[in-house]
Design an enzyme around this catalytic site. Structure first.
Site, mmCIF file in Angstrom:
data_model
loop_
_atom_site.group_PDB
_atom_site.id
_atom_site.type_symbol
_atom_site.label_atom_id
_atom_site.label_comp_id
_atom_site.label_asym_id
_atom_site.label_seq_id
_atom_site.Cartn_x
_atom_site.Cartn_y
_atom_site.Cartn_z
ATOM 1 N N CYS A 85 5.102 39.155 76.171
ATOM 2 C CA CYS A 85 4.461 37.835 76.217
ATOM 3 C C CYS A 85 4.747 37.107 77.513
ATOM 4 C CB CYS A 85 4.921 36.988 75.036
ATOM 5 S SG CYS A 85 4.805 37.821 73.442
ATOM 6 N N HIS A 334 -2.666 31.662 72.212
ATOM 7 C CA HIS A 334 -1.699 32.560 72.851
ATOM 8 C C HIS A 334 -2.301 33.933 73.127
ATOM 9 C CE1 HIS A 334 1.941 34.340 74.097
ATOM 10 N NE2 HIS A 334 2.434 34.703 72.933
#
Length: 386
Positions: A85, A334
């Site tokens: 991430c 996200h």
């Protein structure tokens, strides 16, 4: 090292893009950033792109070549960066180091992920590759489960409440209302969070960031170029990057992300700033507990008081520190590889005064990007002043 500035920024809408592919999203964000910078493609010396798992999500690797090809950038260096991430944050740092070293003068940094083309099971399996395959994923641990363990420990050690977690989500949804790029532009309240579906105790559905498609991009330039082509360059004052053990069980304290603390230390040292100098910050709130940890690990609140910092309104726009003016991973969305670069875009918009949801008179901003459960972290500090 040379001074480096952001001279252009671009985003796609974050959400579910059933009619779009990864390439078209990337090209859109990149074109917006180049146009915003007021340069041509011929001025660009190199490309860096952050994406976590295109091979599993869309069955496409070798993205450095493909994205450069379809964006019209050929015969220049193009590098794909993967750090779970934190892929976008690490790509941003590589672009910064490229120019700071004197190698190049203009670099485009992008981030992208196309996640909705596969089913939920496949998405969960792909995301699990950011955890330890040996000691976590193969034993059934998922990221909601890992962050739930962190949340439980934080609640046990410091008295953090489920309502403190919920306040994080409420605040970020409130901020996202004014962000036209955000995935979820609607208000929620604490009861909405507490009554949403349990995912991994104590984390509910509205404590978790969503599955998202989207892309982001910035144009970085040396001081000589920035002064010539840009009226409002945003200067990169500090850059930090650190890693920690990938598995939670190997950490002395799972409620502290040491990679974040070390990356922040590097960024503060380089910028000659402290946490008191930061006006607004984009932290990595993949889960509500992650924002609370970030507020503590970045030095904005004492250990154990991150939840109180949010619930008392200190993290609101107009409070002590504006946290997640964009709506954050929770409400803005996200798209894994795009997140770190999108944080830099938000910092740019805030400091230029172009954000609709503006922290008035902000002069210094920070971006904090995390990979996995804290195995990787980047921290960047930005300023309107050189």
């Amino acid at each position: 090292m040379k001074n480096v500035a952001i001279i252009g920024a671009g985003l796609t809408k974050f959400g579910s893009h059933w009619d779009r592919d990864l390439v078209s999203l990337s090209v859109e964000a990149g074109i917006k950033a180049v146009h915003d910078a007021g340069i041509s493609k011929e001025d660009v010396d190199a490309l860096y792109g952050g994406t976590m798992s295109a091979g599993l999500f869309i069955n496409q690797e070798h993205l450095a070549s493909k994205l450069a090809d379809f964006s019209g950038f050929r015969n220049i260096p193009s590098t794909r960066v993967e750090a779970a991430c934190a892929s976008g944050g690490v790509a941003f740092r590589q672009g910064y180091l490229d120019i700071a070293s004197g190698m190049n003068d203009v670099v485009v940094v992008g981030g992208v992920e196309k996640m909705t083309d596969v089913g939920l099971h496949s998405i969960t399996k792909a995301l699990a590759t950011a955890a330890s395959n040996t000691y976590e994923a193969n034993l059934g641990a998922t990221f909601p489960g890992l962050y739930a363990m962190i949340a439980k420990r934080h609640m046990h050690d410091y008295g953090t409440k489920e309502t403190d977690l919920a306040e994080v989500s409420v605040k970020n949804h409130e901020n996202a209302i004014h962000n036209k790029y955000a995935q979820f532009r609607r208000k929620i309240n604490v009861d909405d969070v507490l009554n949403s579906q349990m995912i991994a105790d104590p984390l509910k559905l509205l404590d978790c960031s969503p599955i998202t498609d989207g892309a982001s991009a910035v144009v970085l330039a040396s001081a000589d170029v920035a002064k010539k082509v840009c009226d409002t360059p945003i200067w990169i004052k500090g850059s930090g990057h650190a890693v920690d053990t990938i598995s939670l069980h190997d950490r002395k304290d799972i409620t502290t992300l040491n990679a974040t603390k070390e990356a922040a230390r590097q960024a503060y040292l380089q910028s000659k700033m402290t946490s008191n100098d930061i006006d607004c910050v984009e932290v990595h709130d993949c889960f509500t507990i992650a924002e609370i940890l970030a507020i503590e690990d970045l030095g904005f609140a004492k250990k154990g008081e991150g939840g109180k910092f949010v619930s008392e309104g200190q993290a609101n726009i107009g409070g002590k520190l504006a946290v997640k003016t964009s709506g954050g991973l929770k409400a803005k969305g996200h798209p894994i590889g795009a997140t770190g670069v999108a944080q830099a875009v938000e910092a740019t918009l805030q400091l230029r005064g172009d954000a609709k949801n503006r922290n008035t008179n902000a002069e210094v901003a920070m971006a904090h990007n995390v990979g996995g459960s804290g195995g990787t972290s980047t921290v960047h500090i930005f300023s309107r002043d050189r």
